[in-house]
Scaffold this motif. Structure first.
Motif, PDB file in Angstrom:
ATOM      1  N   PHE A 164       0.839  -1.211   0.000  1.00  0.00           N
ATOM      2  CA  PHE A 164       0.000   0.000   0.000  1.00  0.00           C
ATOM      3  C   PHE A 164       0.869   1.255   0.000  1.00  0.00           C
ATOM      4  N   ALA A 165       1.937   1.233   0.787  1.00  0.00           N
ATOM      5  CA  ALA A 165       2.805   2.405   0.872  1.00  0.00           C
ATOM      6  C   ALA A 165       3.445   2.722  -0.473  1.00  0.00           C
ATOM      7  N   ARG A 166       3.691   1.691  -1.259  1.00  0.00           N
ATOM      8  CA  ARG A 166       4.358   1.906  -2.541  1.00  0.00           C
ATOM      9  C   ARG A 166       3.392   2.287  -3.655  1.00  0.00           C
ATOM     10  N   VAL A 167       2.229   1.620  -3.685  1.00  0.00           N
ATOM     11  CA  VAL A 167       1.339   1.829  -4.829  1.00  0.00           C
ATOM     12  C   VAL A 167       0.220   2.827  -4.544  1.00  0.00           C
ATOM     13  N   ALA A 168      -0.090   3.068  -3.274  1.00  0.00           N
ATOM     14  CA  ALA A 168      -1.171   3.999  -2.923  1.00  0.00           C
ATOM     15  C   ALA A 168      -0.785   4.809  -1.690  1.00  0.00           C
ATOM     16  N   PRO A 169       0.313   5.558  -1.776  1.00  0.00           N
ATOM     17  CA  PRO A 169       0.816   6.283  -0.592  1.00  0.00           C
ATOM     18  C   PRO A 169      -0.133   7.341  -0.055  1.00  0.00           C
ATOM     19  N   ASP A 170      -1.083   7.787  -0.877  1.00  0.00           N
ATOM     20  CA  ASP A 170      -2.022   8.822  -0.439  1.00  0.00           C
ATOM     21  C   ASP A 170      -3.278   8.243   0.193  1.00  0.00           C
ATOM     22  N   ARG A 171      -3.356   6.906   0.279  1.00  0.00           N
ATOM     23  CA  ARG A 171      -4.539   6.252   0.828  1.00  0.00           C
ATOM     24  C   ARG A 171      -4.296   5.815   2.269  1.00  0.00           C
ATOM     25  N   ASP A 172      -5.381   5.718   3.029  1.00  0.00           N
ATOM     26  CA  ASP A 172      -5.311   5.229   4.391  1.00  0.00           C
ATOM     27  C   ASP A 172      -4.954   3.741   4.351  1.00  0.00           C
ATOM     28  N   PRO A 173      -3.790   3.346   4.895  1.00  0.00           N
ATOM     29  CA  PRO A 173      -3.380   1.936   4.793  1.00  0.00           C
ATOM     30  C   PRO A 173      -4.336   0.983   5.497  1.00  0.00           C
ATOM     31  N   LEU A 174      -4.979   1.430   6.570  1.00  0.00           N
ATOM     32  CA  LEU A 174      -5.928   0.549   7.256  1.00  0.00           C
ATOM     33  C   LEU A 174      -7.180   0.332   6.409  1.00  0.00           C
ATOM     34  N   GLU A 175      -7.584   1.365   5.691  1.00  0.00           N
ATOM     35  CA  GLU A 175      -8.707   1.217   4.768  1.00  0.00           C
ATOM     36  C   GLU A 175      -8.331   0.256   3.636  1.00  0.00           C
ATOM     37  N   CYS A 176      -7.112   0.406   3.133  1.00  0.00           N
ATOM     38  CA  CYS A 176      -6.624  -0.485   2.075  1.00  0.00           C
ATOM     39  C   CYS A 176      -6.600  -1.933   2.553  1.00  0.00           C
ATOM     40  N   LEU A 177      -6.140  -2.135   3.778  1.00  0.00           N
ATOM     41  CA  LEU A 177      -6.047  -3.481   4.325  1.00  0.00           C
ATOM     42  C   LEU A 177      -7.437  -4.083   4.527  1.00  0.00           C
ATOM     43  N   ALA A 178      -8.371  -3.287   4.998  1.00  0.00           N
ATOM     44  CA  ALA A 178      -9.737  -3.784   5.194  1.00  0.00           C
ATOM     45  C   ALA A 178     -10.344  -4.224   3.863  1.00  0.00           C
ATOM     46  N   ALA A 179     -10.093  -3.435   2.808  1.00  0.00           N
ATOM     47  CA  ALA A 179     -10.611  -3.790   1.486  1.00  0.00           C
ATOM     48  C   ALA A 179      -9.979  -5.085   0.990  1.00  0.00           C
ATOM     49  N   LEU A 180      -8.685  -5.240   1.209  1.00  0.00           N
ATOM     50  CA  LEU A 180      -7.994  -6.455   0.795  1.00  0.00           C
ATOM     51  C   LEU A 180      -8.535  -7.666   1.546  1.00  0.00           C
ATOM     52  N   HIS A 181      -8.723  -7.528   2.862  1.00  0.00           N
ATOM     53  CA  HIS A 181      -9.242  -8.640   3.658  1.00  0.00           C
ATOM     54  C   HIS A 181     -10.644  -9.034   3.206  1.00  0.00           C
ATOM     55  N   GLU A 182     -11.452  -8.058   2.870  1.00  0.00           N
ATOM     56  CA  GLU A 182     -12.803  -8.349   2.377  1.00  0.00           C
ATOM     57  C   GLU A 182     -12.743  -9.188   1.109  1.00  0.00           C
ATOM     58  N   LEU A 183     -11.872  -8.804   0.191  1.00  0.00           N
ATOM     59  CA  LEU A 183     -11.735  -9.527  -1.069  1.00  0.00           C
ATOM     60  C   LEU A 183     -11.167 -10.927  -0.853  1.00  0.00           C
ATOM     61  N   GLU A 184     -10.205 -11.048   0.054  1.00  0.00           N
ATOM     62  CA  GLU A 184      -9.615 -12.358   0.323  1.00  0.00           C
ATOM     63  C   GLU A 184     -10.633 -13.300   0.961  1.00  0.00           C
ATOM     64  N   ASP A 185     -11.444 -12.779   1.877  1.00  0.00           N
ATOM     65  CA  ASP A 185     -12.466 -13.613   2.507  1.00  0.00           C
ATOM     66  C   ASP A 185     -13.502 -14.079   1.491  1.00  0.00           C
ATOM     67  N   GLU A 186     -13.881 -13.195   0.582  1.00  0.00           N
ATOM     68  CA  GLU A 186     -14.831 -13.569  -0.450  1.00  0.00           C
ATOM     69  C   GLU A 186     -14.232 -14.621  -1.371  1.00  0.00           C
ATOM     70  N   ASP A 187     -12.941 -14.496  -1.661  1.00  0.00           N
ATOM     71  CA  ASP A 187     -12.298 -15.472  -2.525  1.00  0.00           C
ATOM     72  C   ASP A 187     -12.266 -16.849  -1.872  1.00  0.00           C
ATOM     73  N   VAL A 188     -12.069 -16.906  -0.561  1.00  0.00           N
ATOM     74  CA  VAL A 188     -12.086 -18.197   0.135  1.00  0.00           C
ATOM     75  C   VAL A 188     -13.459 -18.844  -0.001  1.00  0.00           C
ATOM     76  N   ARG A 189     -14.517 -18.018   0.031  1.00  0.00           N
ATOM     77  CA  ARG A 189     -15.878 -18.553  -0.061  1.00  0.00           C
ATOM     78  C   ARG A 189     -16.240 -18.982  -1.476  1.00  0.00           C
ATOM     79  N   SER A 190     -15.746 -18.253  -2.479  1.00  0.00           N
ATOM     80  CA  SER A 190     -16.237 -18.493  -3.836  1.00  0.00           C
ATOM     81  C   SER A 190     -15.166 -18.899  -4.847  1.00  0.00           C
TER      82      SER A 190
END
Length: 222
Positions: free
Chosen positions: A60-86
């Motif tokens: 996140f720091a490298r590709v989206a330095p202007d974004r909130d890293p915790l928000e980025c991480l939450a979005a990633l976790h959401e996608l990873e959890d969905e991928d485990v399900r589907s």
């Protein structure tokens, strides 16, 4: 490294990485990161290229330095959890035979992922789940720190020198080497720097891993 069976009163244990070692999740990881990149209007190929070499917060720091890293991480976790399900997951050839062939309590999983996702992937692929999973939430320092592998050895009651680690990635190999363990690499066309033995596939390694886990003589390092 050479040697015979572990001294009396000591036990051997086998510690496995998960993604890339037991389960083929390359396509899943690529899809998750591409979807994540799309949410932030970033180049998906560049994001995935960086993500392959770094931990998420560093990505996140490298590709989206202007974004909130915790928000980025939450979005990633959401996608990873969905991928485990589907998502569609495949265990590497030999993984089921290998894990079913090891005695309960003699092996563990050491992963940079989270336990609930590992359990979900194992359920999807039919692999047996061990008594111990050391995940990202269990340690303050992840791979390449030796902490995850040292914690696994301690919880299994094994000396680090009596542990075999099966890995596919440089960070995991460094982690295990720094923990003072025997390290075998699998599922790569060439050996990762530092491994004691290299196998092109997990299937090729199954007989020797089972031999180590059941107390047979250790094969010489190459």
């Amino acid at each position: 490294m050479t040697g015979d069976s572990a001294p009396a009163g000591r036990r051997r244990c086998v510690l496995f990485d998960v993604d890339g070692t037991l389960i083929d999740a390359v396509d899943n990881q690529r899809r998750v990161w591409r979807t994540w990149a799309g949410r932030y209007a970033l180049d998906p190929d560049e994001v995935h290229r960086v993500a392959l070499r770094t931990m998420p917060m560093e990505t996140f720091a490298r590709v989206a330095p202007d974004r909130d890293p915790l928000e980025c991480l939450a979005a990633l976790h959401e996608l990873e959890d969905e991928d485990v399900r589907s998502g569609v997951y495949t265990a590497f050839d030999g993984a089921s035979d290998l894990l079913h062939g090891l005695a309960p309590g003699s092996w563990a999983l050491v992963t940079s992922n989270y336990e609930h996702r590992v359990r979900g992937r194992f359920a999807r692929t039919g692999l047996p789940v061990p008594e111990l999973i050391v995940d990202a939430a269990a340690v303050a320092e992840g791979k390449p720190s030796p902490v995850p592998y040292l914690l696994a050895a301690r919880r299994l009651g094994a000396d680090p020198g009596d542990c075999l680690v099966v890995e596919d990635a440089p960070s995991g190999v460094r982690s295990a080497l720094r923990a003072g363990m025997t390290v075998w690499g699998v599922n790569a066309p060439s050996a990762v720097d530092g491994v004691h033995r290299h196998f092109g596939s997990l299937r090729e390694a199954v007989p020797d891993i089972l031999g180590f886990g059941t107390g047979g003589p250790r094969a010489s390092a190459t």
